[in-house]
Design a protein around this motif. Structure first.
Motif, PDB file in Angstrom:
ATOM      1  N   PRO A   1       0.627  -1.250  -0.102  1.00  0.00           N
ATOM      2  CA  PRO A   1       0.174   0.255  -0.015  1.00  0.00           C
ATOM      3  C   PRO A   1       0.659   1.288   0.133  1.00  0.00           C
ATOM      4  N   GLY A   2       2.069   1.132   0.253  1.00  0.00           N
ATOM      5  CA  GLY A   2       2.916   2.473  -0.087  1.00  0.00           C
ATOM      6  C   GLY A   2       2.459   3.457   1.225  1.00  0.00           C
ATOM      7  N   SER A   3       2.613   4.706   1.199  1.00  0.00           N
ATOM      8  CA  SER A   3       2.402   5.625   2.122  1.00  0.00           C
ATOM      9  C   SER A   3       0.754   5.953   2.251  1.00  0.00           C
ATOM     10  N   THR A   4      -0.140   5.147   1.645  1.00  0.00           N
ATOM     11  CA  THR A   4      -1.594   5.160   2.034  1.00  0.00           C
ATOM     12  C   THR A   4      -1.541   4.502   3.246  1.00  0.00           C
ATOM     13  N   PHE A   5      -0.734   3.924   3.642  1.00  0.00           N
ATOM     14  CA  PHE A   5      -0.676   3.056   5.104  1.00  0.00           C
ATOM     15  C   PHE A   5      -0.035   3.900   6.248  1.00  0.00           C
ATOM     16  N   LYS A   6       0.424   4.966   5.932  1.00  0.00           N
ATOM     17  CA  LYS A   6       0.741   5.992   6.988  1.00  0.00           C
ATOM     18  C   LYS A   6      -0.290   6.481   7.826  1.00  0.00           C
ATOM     19  N   MET A   7      -1.391   6.560   7.541  1.00  0.00           N
ATOM     20  CA  MET A   7      -2.549   6.973   8.380  1.00  0.00           C
ATOM     21  C   MET A   7      -2.691   5.835   9.543  1.00  0.00           C
ATOM     22  N   VAL A   8      -2.715   4.680   9.169  1.00  0.00           N
ATOM     23  CA  VAL A   8      -2.824   3.593  10.179  1.00  0.00           C
ATOM     24  C   VAL A   8      -1.743   3.513  11.014  1.00  0.00           C
ATOM     25  N   VAL A   9      -0.657   3.821  10.575  1.00  0.00           N
ATOM     26  CA  VAL A   9       0.413   3.859  11.571  1.00  0.00           C
ATOM     27  C   VAL A   9       0.557   5.134  12.455  1.00  0.00           C
ATOM     28  N   ALA A  10       0.024   6.184  11.926  1.00  0.00           N
ATOM     29  CA  ALA A  10      -0.133   7.496  12.980  1.00  0.00           C
ATOM     30  C   ALA A  10      -1.053   7.255  13.941  1.00  0.00           C
ATOM     31  N   LEU A  11      -2.307   6.597  13.476  1.00  0.00           N
ATOM     32  CA  LEU A  11      -3.342   6.242  14.408  1.00  0.00           C
ATOM     33  C   LEU A  11      -3.168   5.363  15.520  1.00  0.00           C
ATOM     34  N   SER A  12      -2.203   4.312  14.997  1.00  0.00           N
ATOM     35  CA  SER A  12      -1.757   3.258  16.220  1.00  0.00           C
ATOM     36  C   SER A  12      -0.869   3.959  17.125  1.00  0.00           C
ATOM     37  N   ALA A  13       0.029   4.925  16.663  1.00  0.00           N
ATOM     38  CA  ALA A  13       0.861   5.541  17.609  1.00  0.00           C
ATOM     39  C   ALA A  13       0.297   6.553  18.522  1.00  0.00           C
ATOM     40  N   LEU A  14      -0.852   7.276  17.966  1.00  0.00           N
ATOM     41  CA  LEU A  14      -1.459   8.158  18.751  1.00  0.00           C
ATOM     42  C   LEU A  14      -1.962   7.358  19.953  1.00  0.00           C
ATOM     43  N   GLU A  15      -2.938   6.194  19.503  1.00  0.00           N
ATOM     44  CA  GLU A  15      -3.539   5.643  20.623  1.00  0.00           C
ATOM     45  C   GLU A  15      -2.489   5.023  21.482  1.00  0.00           C
ATOM     46  N   ALA A  16      -1.297   4.642  21.159  1.00  0.00           N
ATOM     47  CA  ALA A  16      -0.258   3.963  22.168  1.00  0.00           C
ATOM     48  C   ALA A  16       0.357   4.965  23.013  1.00  0.00           C
ATOM     49  N   GLY A  17       0.005   6.433  22.636  1.00  0.00           N
ATOM     50  CA  GLY A  17       0.625   7.305  23.305  1.00  0.00           C
ATOM     51  C   GLY A  17       2.033   7.645  22.992  1.00  0.00           C
ATOM     52  N   ILE A  18       2.688   6.947  21.841  1.00  0.00           N
ATOM     53  CA  ILE A  18       3.968   7.434  21.359  1.00  0.00           C
ATOM     54  C   ILE A  18       4.104   8.457  20.840  1.00  0.00           C
ATOM     55  N   ILE A  19       3.087   9.200  20.320  1.00  0.00           N
ATOM     56  CA  ILE A  19       3.446  10.585  19.996  1.00  0.00           C
ATOM     57  C   ILE A  19       2.107  11.425  20.272  1.00  0.00           C
ATOM     58  N   ASN A  20       2.023  12.762  20.100  1.00  0.00           N
ATOM     59  CA  ASN A  20       0.780  13.439  19.925  1.00  0.00           C
ATOM     60  C   ASN A  20       0.798  14.347  18.891  1.00  0.00           C
ATOM     61  N   SER A  21      -0.098  15.533  18.863  1.00  0.00           N
ATOM     62  CA  SER A  21      -0.157  16.150  17.545  1.00  0.00           C
ATOM     63  C   SER A  21       1.249  16.993  17.412  1.00  0.00           C
ATOM     64  N   ARG A  22       1.888  17.474  18.725  1.00  0.00           N
ATOM     65  CA  ARG A  22       3.013  18.013  18.196  1.00  0.00           C
ATOM     66  C   ARG A  22       4.540  17.313  18.318  1.00  0.00           C
ATOM     67  N   THR A  23       4.474  16.063  18.435  1.00  0.00           N
ATOM     68  CA  THR A  23       5.879  15.582  18.678  1.00  0.00           C
ATOM     69  C   THR A  23       6.599  15.528  17.486  1.00  0.00           C
ATOM     70  N   PRO A  24       7.589  16.076  17.504  1.00  0.00           N
ATOM     71  CA  PRO A  24       8.523  16.427  16.421  1.00  0.00           C
ATOM     72  C   PRO A  24       9.545  15.225  16.402  1.00  0.00           C
ATOM     73  N   VAL A  25       9.932  14.890  14.866  1.00  0.00           N
ATOM     74  CA  VAL A  25      10.980  14.082  14.634  1.00  0.00           C
ATOM     75  C   VAL A  25      11.736  14.869  13.358  1.00  0.00           C
ATOM     76  N   PHE A  26      13.136  14.671  13.580  1.00  0.00           N
ATOM     77  CA  PHE A  26      13.690  15.368  12.586  1.00  0.00           C
ATOM     78  C   PHE A  26      14.133  14.555  11.446  1.00  0.00           C
ATOM     79  N   CYS A  27      13.993  14.910  10.279  1.00  0.00           N
ATOM     80  CA  CYS A  27      14.274  14.280   9.017  1.00  0.00           C
ATOM     81  C   CYS A  27      15.596  14.797   8.240  1.00  0.00           C
ATOM     82  N   PRO A  28      16.629  14.061   8.297  1.00  0.00           N
ATOM     83  CA  PRO A  28      17.868  14.614   7.517  1.00  0.00           C
ATOM     84  C   PRO A  28      17.754  13.738   6.019  1.00  0.00           C
ATOM     85  N   GLY A  29      16.960  12.896   5.753  1.00  0.00           N
ATOM     86  CA  GLY A  29      16.896  12.326   4.654  1.00  0.00           C
ATOM     87  C   GLY A  29      17.110  10.764   4.538  1.00  0.00           C
TER      88      GLY A  29
END
Length: 642
Positions: free
Chosen positions: A318-346
């Motif tokens: 499914p490629g990146s269409t799967f990312k919504m599911v991962v985001a919801l799973s992380a939000l439910e588990a408390g791993i992230i919230n709406s403001r949790t930052p991650v730095f992407c250097p590429g």
């Protein structure tokens, strides 16, 4: 004197004895005749009638398949066929030779006809040719005096007026095979056809109906003298679908510009499917009349698999269409919230391996909305590292991924949502953390069908209800659509947050699908792009430069995906599009989804208005009709652009 008296007495005794015997025999004969003609008269009358009367089954008329507005999608048409009776023809070969001047008869067909004539009794008709045109029927009737033994019979043949536009949805009918004989005598009728795929197969018992019977008077050798009476039986029941044939045609035409693609549009609240198309397609009318061997070989050898319904049987990462599911799973588990930052250097380094983002220079610091908007791979790598595959898999299954959805079309595949237990049971190996990273961007072992992706989107935007897809709306009487669904147990706040991310994907200037946005007020859509790799990008390519999709052979190009919903203010339609080897989802799949959602909304008139049947077109693939009424509605490594 005494001697004469003795002789007379002896003769009298013999006469009396003989007379008694004759009287006894006569009495026995009269008694037997009485028994046969009076006592057993009913039984022998029945036996005589059974020898005189032949009962023959009459095939029932197959039920129609209609779209949601009553437009016929599968109908029965008159089938004119020419038959030959050998005893009436005198010279069968001459009659066939004369017929071949009117209707084409190949050498193989000629041999088949002659074999059947030899095997059957001389008075039994043998079919020479079916599906005659009206002109051919007229010519045969006009030349009847010169065609002894030949006559025209009228039957029914299944017809699909919209041809390839409904092939994967409806399926087709075909002759009954030996393994399909269930004891129902109607299945053994010569030329009887049953559903072989699609809705035709799923609703076979409803569409088939019940056979009738014809009572025929026959002579001692079985020749028909006359028909005594006839019971037409019970016609099959009509089946009404949720599909809007106008949108179905539009979708099929829109996909025709791609080499291989599939799309589905459904109602996010009821699960009713408005359009389900796989391209390239085929003409199901070919199967109803008996498909030529040459065309069958072409269909089965075509690398784009025109016989496969890619909406339900296509397995794609499914490629990146799967990312919504991962985001919801992380939000439910408390791993992230709406403001949790991650730095992407590429890229991200894990265990000596480098996992790349599609953007070589990276996205910098992003939160969950920014990660969805930009489709940042590194953000989801990091989330998956903290979250683990098992929690991702559990959430994915709640959204309809990883199992069949029981759509009323045979051939649906389950997809795959892997976890640690799955890998150990199927591959005998332990799960690695790097595989979690790859799964988080919808690659690796994760597989889904376009139908599952549409259902995932519907459950996300309908408030978190476990809607299931269906194509059946009604069977003669009694509605089948379900409108109340259980909750999948996801917080409304989290669903709204992810929906906002999907809105930004399409409507924010920096979103990956901004160029495919809907600008018409009130029609705006949200969505998510996806790119699914089908080949592994080597480190050497990373150094020298990854080859562009257009420079690769077609089979090595990425799949393009997009899932979307509309309208933004009150979501009603969910859509999933896959373009096989189409390249990036934003450039190829997103514009198709946009056009389908615009068309669906334009066709959305007053929901509670009584349906009216539109004029059915000739089915030549031209402009879509506008019905009046309510539309109730492969493993890879880190990749290119989401």
């Amino acid at each position: 004197m005494d001697r004469d008296t003795d002789r007379f007495r002896l003769l009298a005794r013999r006469t009396l004895l003989l007379g008694g015997m004759k009287l006894g025999l006569a009495s026995a004969l009269v008694g037997r005749m009485y028994y046969l003609q009076v006592v057993e008269s009913d039984r022998f009358k029945t036996l005589a009638d059974e020898n005189r009367i032949s009962m023959r089954l009459v095939a029932p008329s197959r039920g129609q398949i209609l779209d949601r507005f009553g437009v016929p999608l599968a109908v029965n048409e008159q089938n004119f066929r020419v038959v030959v009776v050998a005893e009436q023809a005198r010279d069968v070969e001459r009659t066939l030779a004369l017929l071949s001047n009117i209707v084409p008869i190949s050498d193989a067909e000629m041999r088949r006809i002659l074999r059947e004539i030899q095997r059957r009794r001389a008075f039994v008709p043998v079919t020479v040719k079916e599906n005659l045109t009206w002109e051919q029927v007229a010519q045969i009737e006009m030349n009847a005096p010169d065609l002894p033994g030949a006559s025209i019979e009228v039957g029914e043949i299944r017809s699909y007026p919209f041809q390839s536009a409904t092939a994967h949805l409806l399926g087709y009918v075909g002759a009954v095979s030996e393994k399909e004989l269930t004891g129902d005598p109607v299945l053994a009728l010569p030329g009887f056809r049953i559903g072989k795929n699609g809705v035709e197969k799923h609703h076979e018992k409803d569409l088939r109906g019940q056979a009738g019977a014809s009572r025929l008077e026959v002579n001692a050798v079985g020749r028909v003298i006359r028909e005594l009476d006839r019971d037409e039986g019970q016609a099959g029941r009509d089946v009404t679908l949720t599909v809007d044939i106008g949108l179905q045609q539009y979708t099929q035409d829109r996909l025709a510009g791609e080499q291989s693609a599939a799309a589905v549009v459904l109602d996010v609240h009821t699960g009713g499917i408005y359009a389900l198309c796989s391209s390239p397609s085929f003409d199901p009318n070919l199967f109803a009349s008996g498909i030529p061997t040459s065309i069958w070989k072409d269909l089965t050898s075509d690398p784009t698999a025109p016989l496969t319904n890619k909406v339900i049987a296509g397995h794609y990462a499914p490629g990146s269409t799967f990312k919504m599911v991962v985001a919801l799973s992380a939000l439910e588990a408390g791993i992230i919230n709406s403001r949790t930052p991650v730095f992407c250097p590429g890229h991200m380094v894990l265990g000596g391996h480098r996992f790349h983002c599609w953007k070589k220079g990276g996205h910098g610091s992003v939160d969950v909305l920014g990660a969805l908007r930009h489709s940042c791979d590194v953000y989801f790598y990091e989330v998956a590292r903290r979250l683990g595959i098992d929690r991702i898999a559990e959430t994915a299954r709640r959204f309809g991924l990883g199992s069949r959805l029981d759509l009323e079309i045979p051939g649906e595949r389950p997809g795959l949502v892997p976890d640690r237990a799955w890998k150990l049971a199927n591959l005998g190996k332990s799960w690695t953390q790097g595989e979690s990273l790859i799964a988080a961007i919808g690659q690796g072992y994760v597989l889904a069908t376009p139908l599952q992706l549409a259902v995932m989107t519907a459950r996300l935007v309908n408030g978190g209800f476990a809607v299931k897809p269906h194509v059946t709306r009604q069977i003669e009487s009694g509605w089948t659509e379900q409108t109340v669904w259980p909750s999948i147990g996801v917080s409304q706040a989290y669903l709204e947050l992810v929906k906002q991310g999907m809105y930004q994907v399409v409507n924010a200037p920096t979103g990956t699908a901004y160029r495919s946005r809907i600008t018409e007020p009130g029609f705006e859509m949200g969505g998510k792009t996806g790119t699914s790799q089908v080949r592994r990008i080597t480190m050497a390519e990373r150094v020298t430069g990854v080859r562009k999709n257009e420079d690769l052979p077609w089979k090595e190009r990425d799949h393009a995906l997009f899932v979307g919903y509309a309208p933004m203010s009150a979501p009603r339609y969910a859509c999933a599009v896959i373009v096989e080897h189409g390249g990036g989802g934003s450039a190829v799949a997103a514009p198709i989804c946009r056009d389908l959602l615009i068309e669906a909304q334009k066709r959305d008139v007053a929901r509670d208005a009584p349906p009216q049947v539109a004029q059915m077109p000739a089915g030549d693939g031209g402009a879509a009709p506008r019905p009046v009424g309510p539309p109730i509605a492969n493993p890879g490594a880190a990749r290119t652009e989401g």
